[in-house]
Design an enzyme around this catalytic site. Structure first.
Site, PDB file in Angstrom:
ATOM      1  N   ASP A   1       0.824  -1.189   0.001  1.00  0.00           N
ATOM      2  CA  ASP A   1       0.117   0.067  -0.078  1.00  0.00           C
ATOM      3  C   ASP A   1       0.933   1.321   0.220  1.00  0.00           C
ATOM      4  O   ASP A   1       0.999   2.058   0.976  1.00  0.00           O
ATOM      5  CB  ASP A   1      -0.716  -0.152   1.165  1.00  0.00           C
ATOM      6  CG  ASP A   1      -1.946   1.012   1.412  1.00  0.00           C
ATOM      7  OD1 ASP A   1      -2.151   1.894   0.142  1.00  0.00           O
ATOM      8  OD2 ASP A   1      -2.235   1.306   2.452  1.00  0.00           O
TER       9      ASP A   1
ATOM     10  N   ASP B   1       2.797  10.240  -8.990  1.00  0.00           N
ATOM     11  CA  ASP B   1       3.654  11.243  -9.722  1.00  0.00           C
ATOM     12  C   ASP B   1       3.538  11.336 -11.227  1.00  0.00           C
ATOM     13  O   ASP B   1       2.567  10.913 -11.660  1.00  0.00           O
ATOM     14  CB  ASP B   1       5.171  10.395  -9.287  1.00  0.00           C
ATOM     15  CG  ASP B   1       6.335  11.276  -9.220  1.00  0.00           C
ATOM     16  OD1 ASP B   1       6.397  12.204 -10.101  1.00  0.00           O
ATOM     17  OD2 ASP B   1       7.077  11.246  -8.284  1.00  0.00           O
TER      18      ASP B   1
ATOM     19  N   ARG C   1      -6.428  -3.314  13.305  1.00  0.00           N
ATOM     20  CA  ARG C   1      -6.664  -3.367  14.897  1.00  0.00           C
ATOM     21  C   ARG C   1      -7.732  -4.426  15.306  1.00  0.00           C
ATOM     22  O   ARG C   1      -7.453  -5.144  16.324  1.00  0.00           O
ATOM     23  CB  ARG C   1      -6.913  -1.989  15.601  1.00  0.00           C
ATOM     24  CG  ARG C   1      -5.641  -1.252  15.207  1.00  0.00           C
ATOM     25  CD  ARG C   1      -5.959   0.246  15.636  1.00  0.00           C
ATOM     26  NE  ARG C   1      -6.780   0.750  14.396  1.00  0.00           N
ATOM     27  CZ  ARG C   1      -7.093   1.975  14.334  1.00  0.00           C
ATOM     28  NH1 ARG C   1      -7.026   2.982  15.308  1.00  0.00           N
ATOM     29  NH2 ARG C   1      -7.822   2.541  13.373  1.00  0.00           N
TER      30      ARG C   1
HETATM   31  O1  C5P Z   1      -7.034  -0.878  12.133  1.00  0.00           O
HETATM   32  P1  C5P Z   1      -7.970  -0.455  11.149  1.00  0.00           P
HETATM   33  O2  C5P Z   1      -8.823  -1.798  10.730  1.00  0.00           O
HETATM   34  O3  C5P Z   1      -8.571   0.605  11.222  1.00  0.00           O
HETATM   35  O4  C5P Z   1      -6.866  -0.446   9.719  1.00  0.00           O
HETATM   36  C1  C5P Z   1      -7.348  -0.067   8.607  1.00  0.00           C
HETATM   37  C2  C5P Z   1      -6.042   0.033   7.609  1.00  0.00           C
HETATM   38  O5  C5P Z   1      -6.865   0.494   6.142  1.00  0.00           O
HETATM   39  C3  C5P Z   1      -5.193   0.774   7.961  1.00  0.00           C
HETATM   40  O6  C5P Z   1      -4.105   0.397   7.449  1.00  0.00           O
HETATM   41  C4  C5P Z   1      -5.618   2.239   7.280  1.00  0.00           C
HETATM   42  O7  C5P Z   1      -4.524   3.053   6.760  1.00  0.00           O
HETATM   43  C5  C5P Z   1      -6.251   1.732   5.878  1.00  0.00           C
HETATM   44  N1  C5P Z   1      -7.153   2.615   5.147  1.00  0.00           N
HETATM   45  C6  C5P Z   1      -8.404   3.071   6.000  1.00  0.00           C
HETATM   46  N2  C5P Z   1      -9.015   3.859   5.291  1.00  0.00           N
HETATM   47  C7  C5P Z   1      -8.938   4.119   3.904  1.00  0.00           C
HETATM   48  C8  C5P Z   1      -7.720   3.590   3.349  1.00  0.00           C
HETATM   49  C9  C5P Z   1      -6.760   2.866   4.190  1.00  0.00           C
HETATM   50  O8  C5P Z   1      -8.477   2.782   7.115  1.00  0.00           O
HETATM   51  N3  C5P Z   1      -9.591   4.931   3.058  1.00  0.00           N
END
Ligand code: C5P
Length: 236
Positions: free
Chosen positions: A59, A64, A211
């Site tokens: 990710d 660019d 998480r």
């Molecule tokens: O811990 P959690 O379930 O909230 O993690 C969600 C993951 O998805 C994290 O790595 C976060 O950066 C990513 N993410 C997000 N929302 C977005 C894009 C990516 O929560 N729109």
């Protein structure tokens, strides 16, 4: 198209990551590696995880000039990641270049998806800071449609947007959706959330879960619960 749960490995370094992964003795989960871990550990981390048998969503959200993105994508393709992404805001030309760089001489390539507008961007900030005056949901759908036009495989979006994205871009266009929480779990800082089961009903192809699995008392049990709520008996 097989649905899957992707674990967001938002760890500071390799030791924490491996302490987490070593608990999985039977499964080889699909993992999302973000900027923090990639910049801390370098491409070797991807090689190591691939050697351990994991699929990797890298990710890095490239944005660019087309030529630079094309060359960078070719490097990621050689790293053998399974999924990677760009910002749709880089334009259709940039996304086409990304796809070209990613495609190997034998025609195979990792899945390529785009970020439309980051969920951290409010409509107000988008309009005031970026001078994009349309409503946020219209911009998200327009960027999704540009992503489809460029030939990419799908977008990252909220599970709540997955149905609309499929209406606009077709059912085969992938939706990769974070913002997933168990019905009885802690929301953390996520606002617009759904359960794995609801994400399946709404048409998500892949859920990205951090998480609720990484911070669980029993991460393996939490992962299995996600799989069973999202995929049911489909995953072998
Ligand atoms: O811990 P959690 O379930 O909230 O993690 C969600 C993951 O998805 C994290 O790595 C976060 O950066 C990513 N993410 C997000 N929302 C977005 C894009 C990516 O929560 N729109």
């Amino acid at each position: 198209m097989s649905k899957d749960v992707i674990i967001a490995c938002d760890f500071n370094g390799k030791n924490e990551l491996y302490a987490f992964l070593d608990q999985f003795t039977e499964e080889k989960p699909f993992l999302k590696i973000g900027m923090e871990l990639f910049y801390a550990e370098g491409p070797e981390i991807v090689r190591e995880l691939k050697a351990r048998g994991h699929k990797i969503f890298l990710d890095l959200k490239l944005h660019d000039i087309p030529n630079t993105v094309k060359k960078a994508m070719s490097v990621l393709s050689n790293l053998d990641v399974d999924m990677c992404n760009v910002h749709a805001g880089g334009t259709i030309a940039m996304m086409e270049a990304a796809l070209e760089g990613l495609t190997r001489p034998d025609g195979t390539r990792p899945i390529l998806i785009a970020v439309t507008q980051l969920t951290s961007t409010s409509e107000e900030r988008m309009q005031q800071d970026l001078w994009i005056e349309k409503p946020l949901d219209a911009v998200v759908m327009h960027y999704a449609s540009n992503t489809k036009k460029a030939g990419l495989d799908g977008v990252v979006c909220s599970p709540l947007e997955a149905g609309k994205v499929k209406e606009v871009c077709g059912n085969a266009f992938l939706t990769i959706t974070p913002g997933v929480r168990f019905a009885d779990g802690d929301k953390g800082d996520q606002v617009r959330i759904t359960t794995p089961e609801k994400a399946r009903e709404l048409g998500s192809d892949y859920i990205v879960v951090g998480r609720p699995i990484t911070q669980a008392a029993d991460p393996v049990a939490a992962y299995r619960r996600c799989i069973s709520e999202f995929i049911g008996g489909e995953k072998a």
